[in-house]
Design a protein around this motif. Structure first.
Motif, PDB file in Angstrom:
ATOM      1  N   ARG A  96      33.047  50.616  30.861  1.00  0.00           N
ATOM      2  CA  ARG A  96      33.293  49.812  32.063  1.00  0.00           C
ATOM      3  C   ARG A  96      34.613  50.218  32.714  1.00  0.00           C
ATOM      4  N   LEU A  97      35.625  50.434  31.891  1.00  0.00           N
ATOM      5  CA  LEU A  97      36.931  50.849  32.400  1.00  0.00           C
ATOM      6  C   LEU A  97      36.859  52.239  33.032  1.00  0.00           C
ATOM      7  N   MET A  98      36.172  53.169  32.367  1.00  0.00           N
ATOM      8  CA  MET A  98      36.061  54.524  32.896  1.00  0.00           C
ATOM      9  C   MET A  98      35.266  54.570  34.198  1.00  0.00           C
ATOM     10  N   GLU A  99      34.259  53.730  34.285  1.00  0.00           N
ATOM     11  CA  GLU A  99      33.463  53.669  35.513  1.00  0.00           C
ATOM     12  C   GLU A  99      34.322  53.182  36.678  1.00  0.00           C
ATOM     13  N   ALA A 100      35.185  52.211  36.397  1.00  0.00           N
ATOM     14  CA  ALA A 100      36.080  51.698  37.433  1.00  0.00           C
ATOM     15  C   ALA A 100      37.098  52.756  37.852  1.00  0.00           C
ATOM     16  N   VAL A 101      37.624  53.484  36.900  1.00  0.00           N
ATOM     17  CA  VAL A 101      38.577  54.561  37.204  1.00  0.00           C
ATOM     18  C   VAL A 101      37.915  55.618  38.092  1.00  0.00           C
ATOM     19  N   LYS A 102      36.663  55.893  37.805  1.00  0.00           N
ATOM     20  CA  LYS A 102      35.901  56.854  38.615  1.00  0.00           C
ATOM     21  C   LYS A 102      35.670  56.303  40.022  1.00  0.00           C
ATOM     22  N   LEU A 103      35.341  55.037  40.108  1.00  0.00           N
ATOM     23  CA  LEU A 103      35.054  54.411  41.403  1.00  0.00           C
ATOM     24  C   LEU A 103      36.275  54.371  42.317  1.00  0.00           C
ATOM     25  N   VAL A 104      37.441  54.054  41.734  1.00  0.00           N
ATOM     26  CA  VAL A 104      38.628  53.835  42.562  1.00  0.00           C
ATOM     27  C   VAL A 104      39.051  55.113  43.281  1.00  0.00           C
ATOM     28  N   ALA A 105      38.670  56.257  42.740  1.00  0.00           N
ATOM     29  CA  ALA A 105      39.026  57.528  43.382  1.00  0.00           C
ATOM     30  C   ALA A 105      38.390  57.670  44.758  1.00  0.00           C
ATOM     31  N   ASP A 106      37.259  56.993  44.978  1.00  0.00           N
ATOM     32  CA  ASP A 106      36.525  57.124  46.242  1.00  0.00           C
ATOM     33  C   ASP A 106      36.698  55.930  47.171  1.00  0.00           C
ATOM     34  N   ILE A 107      37.558  54.995  46.781  1.00  0.00           N
ATOM     35  CA  ILE A 107      37.782  53.818  47.619  1.00  0.00           C
ATOM     36  C   ILE A 107      38.620  54.193  48.842  1.00  0.00           C
TER      37      ILE A 107
ATOM     38  N   VAL B 227      49.524  44.313  44.537  1.00  0.00           N
ATOM     39  CA  VAL B 227      49.589  45.455  43.621  1.00  0.00           C
ATOM     40  C   VAL B 227      50.909  45.481  42.861  1.00  0.00           C
ATOM     41  N   GLN B 228      52.019  45.219  43.556  1.00  0.00           N
ATOM     42  CA  GLN B 228      53.333  45.259  42.913  1.00  0.00           C
ATOM     43  C   GLN B 228      53.433  44.234  41.789  1.00  0.00           C
ATOM     44  N   GLU B 229      52.886  43.047  42.027  1.00  0.00           N
ATOM     45  CA  GLU B 229      52.912  42.005  40.994  1.00  0.00           C
ATOM     46  C   GLU B 229      52.073  42.417  39.788  1.00  0.00           C
ATOM     47  N   TRP B 230      50.922  43.042  40.045  1.00  0.00           N
ATOM     48  CA  TRP B 230      50.053  43.510  38.957  1.00  0.00           C
ATOM     49  C   TRP B 230      50.738  44.620  38.152  1.00  0.00           C
ATOM     50  N   ILE B 231      51.376  45.533  38.845  1.00  0.00           N
ATOM     51  CA  ILE B 231      52.100  46.625  38.163  1.00  0.00           C
ATOM     52  C   ILE B 231      53.182  46.051  37.257  1.00  0.00           C
ATOM     53  N   GLN B 232      53.915  45.071  37.772  1.00  0.00           N
ATOM     54  CA  GLN B 232      54.987  44.473  36.974  1.00  0.00           C
ATOM     55  C   GLN B 232      54.428  43.822  35.714  1.00  0.00           C
ATOM     56  N   LYS B 233      53.246  43.197  35.823  1.00  0.00           N
ATOM     57  CA  LYS B 233      52.623  42.567  34.650  1.00  0.00           C
ATOM     58  C   LYS B 233      52.250  43.624  33.606  1.00  0.00           C
TER      59      LYS B 233
ATOM     60  N   THR C  38      45.890  48.343  51.551  1.00  0.00           N
ATOM     61  CA  THR C  38      46.427  49.314  52.501  1.00  0.00           C
ATOM     62  C   THR C  38      46.548  50.671  51.811  1.00  0.00           C
ATOM     63  N   LEU C  39      46.763  51.714  52.586  1.00  0.00           N
ATOM     64  CA  LEU C  39      46.872  53.062  52.021  1.00  0.00           C
ATOM     65  C   LEU C  39      48.011  53.140  51.013  1.00  0.00           C
ATOM     66  N   GLU C  40      49.141  52.527  51.347  1.00  0.00           N
ATOM     67  CA  GLU C  40      50.287  52.551  50.429  1.00  0.00           C
ATOM     68  C   GLU C  40      49.956  51.835  49.123  1.00  0.00           C
ATOM     69  N   ASP C  41      49.363  50.656  49.226  1.00  0.00           N
ATOM     70  CA  ASP C  41      49.011  49.888  48.026  1.00  0.00           C
ATOM     71  C   ASP C  41      47.918  50.593  47.221  1.00  0.00           C
ATOM     72  N   LEU C  42      46.932  51.151  47.913  1.00  0.00           N
ATOM     73  CA  LEU C  42      45.827  51.816  47.228  1.00  0.00           C
ATOM     74  C   LEU C  42      46.312  53.044  46.472  1.00  0.00           C
ATOM     75  N   THR C  43      47.186  53.821  47.101  1.00  0.00           N
ATOM     76  CA  THR C  43      47.737  55.009  46.443  1.00  0.00           C
ATOM     77  C   THR C  43      48.503  54.625  45.177  1.00  0.00           C
ATOM     78  N   LEU C  44      49.337  53.601  45.287  1.00  0.00           N
ATOM     79  CA  LEU C  44      50.129  53.130  44.143  1.00  0.00           C
ATOM     80  C   LEU C  44      49.216  52.557  43.060  1.00  0.00           C
ATOM     81  N   PHE C  45      48.194  51.845  43.474  1.00  0.00           N
ATOM     82  CA  PHE C  45      47.217  51.248  42.550  1.00  0.00           C
ATOM     83  C   PHE C  45      46.522  52.341  41.737  1.00  0.00           C
ATOM     84  N   LYS C  46      46.027  53.376  42.415  1.00  0.00           N
ATOM     85  CA  LYS C  46      45.346  54.483  41.738  1.00  0.00           C
ATOM     86  C   LYS C  46      46.284  55.194  40.765  1.00  0.00           C
TER      87      LYS C  46
END
Length: 493
Positions: A347-358, A368-374, A410-418
């Motif tokens: 499930r985790l790997m499928e999500a990692v694969k999916l996020v590349a095409d978002i 995203v910043q709050e999630w990263i800090q957690k 946003t593009l900035e958040d999505l890039t950092l998220f990936k």
């Protein structure tokens, strides 16, 4: 980038029994020593868990930008049966039973150790010293301990005087054992009569005439005590005092306790600021044991050729399973647990694969910043990988929401998220996609078989037909057939 300046890490220190703020001795630099295997048999799955925990810790320190010197030793001499000062050396005993040289045993099981760790995607340590490669350092250390009044020689063997040491120090400071209790619970054993006290431990043992592995010393032809090697090698490569010493919980006493005593006796300083111990791995709620048959080795788990598990499991699924428990917790290896981890990993790997095409959007509906800090907070809390994985599955829900256009970044958040997902999944937890694992595994398999073919050629050149046949037959049992021809030896699966 020196991320560590932004993060305060707390480490559970076995010495104090508390989580403590981690402050390295030298700015920007971490010295870490982990007790490695005694190479007399195939690596135990419980050992794999211990080394995997410290591999994760090593990875996290490197990610934060620390310069890490990670030393993990190979014990290839001096480790007697039952971790005692009497009996036969474990490696020598195995060599005698198989009627081959001790260093053939060392070579075989060192290769196995490295192969298994490579399969599980371990990073190599900075330095991997051997006990036999540091005999001189161990002899010099013994001389210093004797000179300082904490060692004595009897009949060619040298022992550490625990009682004398305890007059000015605390033998039991790590394990929280009292010498008085040890004295009360100790019975005099055959072969220990030359010690002043049963609690004393060997620094150097005089070799019996039949003992194969021996070196000259001022006291006798013999071999060093098991505890001595780690003191000699850790201080040589990390200094008289260093940051972290790790190992399995079973090493806390007597091995690590004796290391502290040796360092104090020789140098007058406590060797380590933070002692870390990984807990045990059980199988179906019971201790793993060869005698009871409640045991499974890494290859059996990976191949599915066992009567305990319902299927084979990939290295990353096993690694994911182990990372779902704190390194300080007892972990129970079960079929149901591995099956659940298999589903979770996929499930985790499928999500990692999916996020590349978002695709990015104009707004962000997820912080995203709050999630990263957690995620960082979890790792900074004594490397809490179970909590980190929980946060990663929070990200999985977000990714599914992005796919279904129920949420946006946003593009900035999505890039950092990936970037952050990839860092924690692949760089820190050390997981791999099935494609990465298969490609890497095929390359390592080819290299391993070629090494064994070379060793077999050397055995044949030395007319060691028994070893040559053993390599061929054991590879065949694994489904790898060697083909000898006029142009050399090839293999096929």
């Amino acid at each position: 980038m020196q991320l560590y300046k932004q993060h305060n890490i707390k480490i559970y220190n076995s010495l104090t029994g508390e989580k403590e703020l981690f402050t390295p001795i030298n700015k920007d630099y971490i010295g870490m020593y982990v007790c490695g295997p005694t190479v007399y048999s195939n690596v135990h799955l419980g050992n794999v868990r211990t080394f995997m925990s410290f591999d994760m810790i090593f990875r996290y320190f490197k990610h934060l930008g620390y310069k890490v010197r990670y030393v993990r030793n190979i014990t290839d001499a001096g480790h007697l049966e039952n971790d005692a000062d009497v009996g036969e050396d474990k490696i020598t005993k195995k060599a005698r039973l198989e009627e081959i040289e001790p260093m053939e045993i060392v070579q075989r099981y060192t290769v196995d150790f490295h192969n298994i760790l490579n399969i599980f995607n371990f990073l190599p340590p900075s330095i991997e010293p051997t006990a036999t490669g540091h005999i001189i350092e161990q002899i010099e250390l013994i001389k210093t301990i004797i000179k300082n009044g904490f060692g004595y020689e009897i009949n060619g063997s040298v022992y550490f005087d625990v009682h004398k040491y305890n007059e000015t120090n605390n033998y039991g400071i790590l394990s929280k054992r009292k010498l008085e209790d040890l004295i009360h619970n100790t019975r005099e054993l055959d072969g220990q009569s030359d010690k002043r006290n049963p609690q004393d431990f060997a620094l150097w043992k005089k070799a019996e005439p039949t003992h194969i592995m021996r070196w000259p010393s001022p006291w006798s032809d013999g071999f060093p005590g098991w505890h001595l090697e780690c003191t000699a090698m850790s201080t040589k490569y990390l200094g008289e005092q260093f940051d972290i010493h790790g190992g399995g919980m079973d090493l806390k006493f007597p091995h690590h306790e004796c290391e502290i005593a040796q360092n104090q006796a020789a140098i007058g300083k406590a060797p380590v600021n933070y002692w870390m111990h990984a807990n045990m791995l059980e199988l179906n709620g019971a201790r793993m044991s060869k005698s009871t048959g409640n045991i499974i080795n890494p290859n059996e788990l990976l191949s599915g050729k066992n009567e305990i598990m319902s299927q084979a499991f990939s290295p990353s699924v096993i690694r994911f399973f182990m990372m779902q428990s704190s390194y300080r917790s007892v972990l129970d290896l079960t079929n149901d647990g591995l099956l659940a981890s298999d589903k979770g990993f996929n499930r985790l790997m499928e999500a990692v694969k999916l996020v590349a095409d978002i695709s990015a959007s104009n707004t962000s509906t997820f912080n995203v910043q709050e999630w990263i800090q957690k995620c960082y907070d979890a790792m900074n809390d004594d490397f809490n990988t179970p909590i980190l994985i929980a946060h990663l599955f929070e990200a999985v829900k977000v990714i599914n929401g992005l796919k279904e256009e129920k949420s946006s970044l946003t593009l900035e958040d999505l890039t950092l998220f990936k970037q952050t997902i990839n860092v924690f999944v692949f760089d820190i937890l050390g997981l791999q996609t099935e494609t990465q694992s298969n490609e890497k595994g095929a390359s390592k398999l080819n290299g391993t078989v070629e090494l064994l073919i070379q060793l077999r050629h050397e055995a044949r050149a030395n007319k060691n037909w028994a070893l040559s046949d053993q390599i061929r037959d054991q590879l065949l049992e694994l489904g790898i057939k060697l083909n000898d021809g006029k142009d050399g030896t090839t293999f096929n699966l």
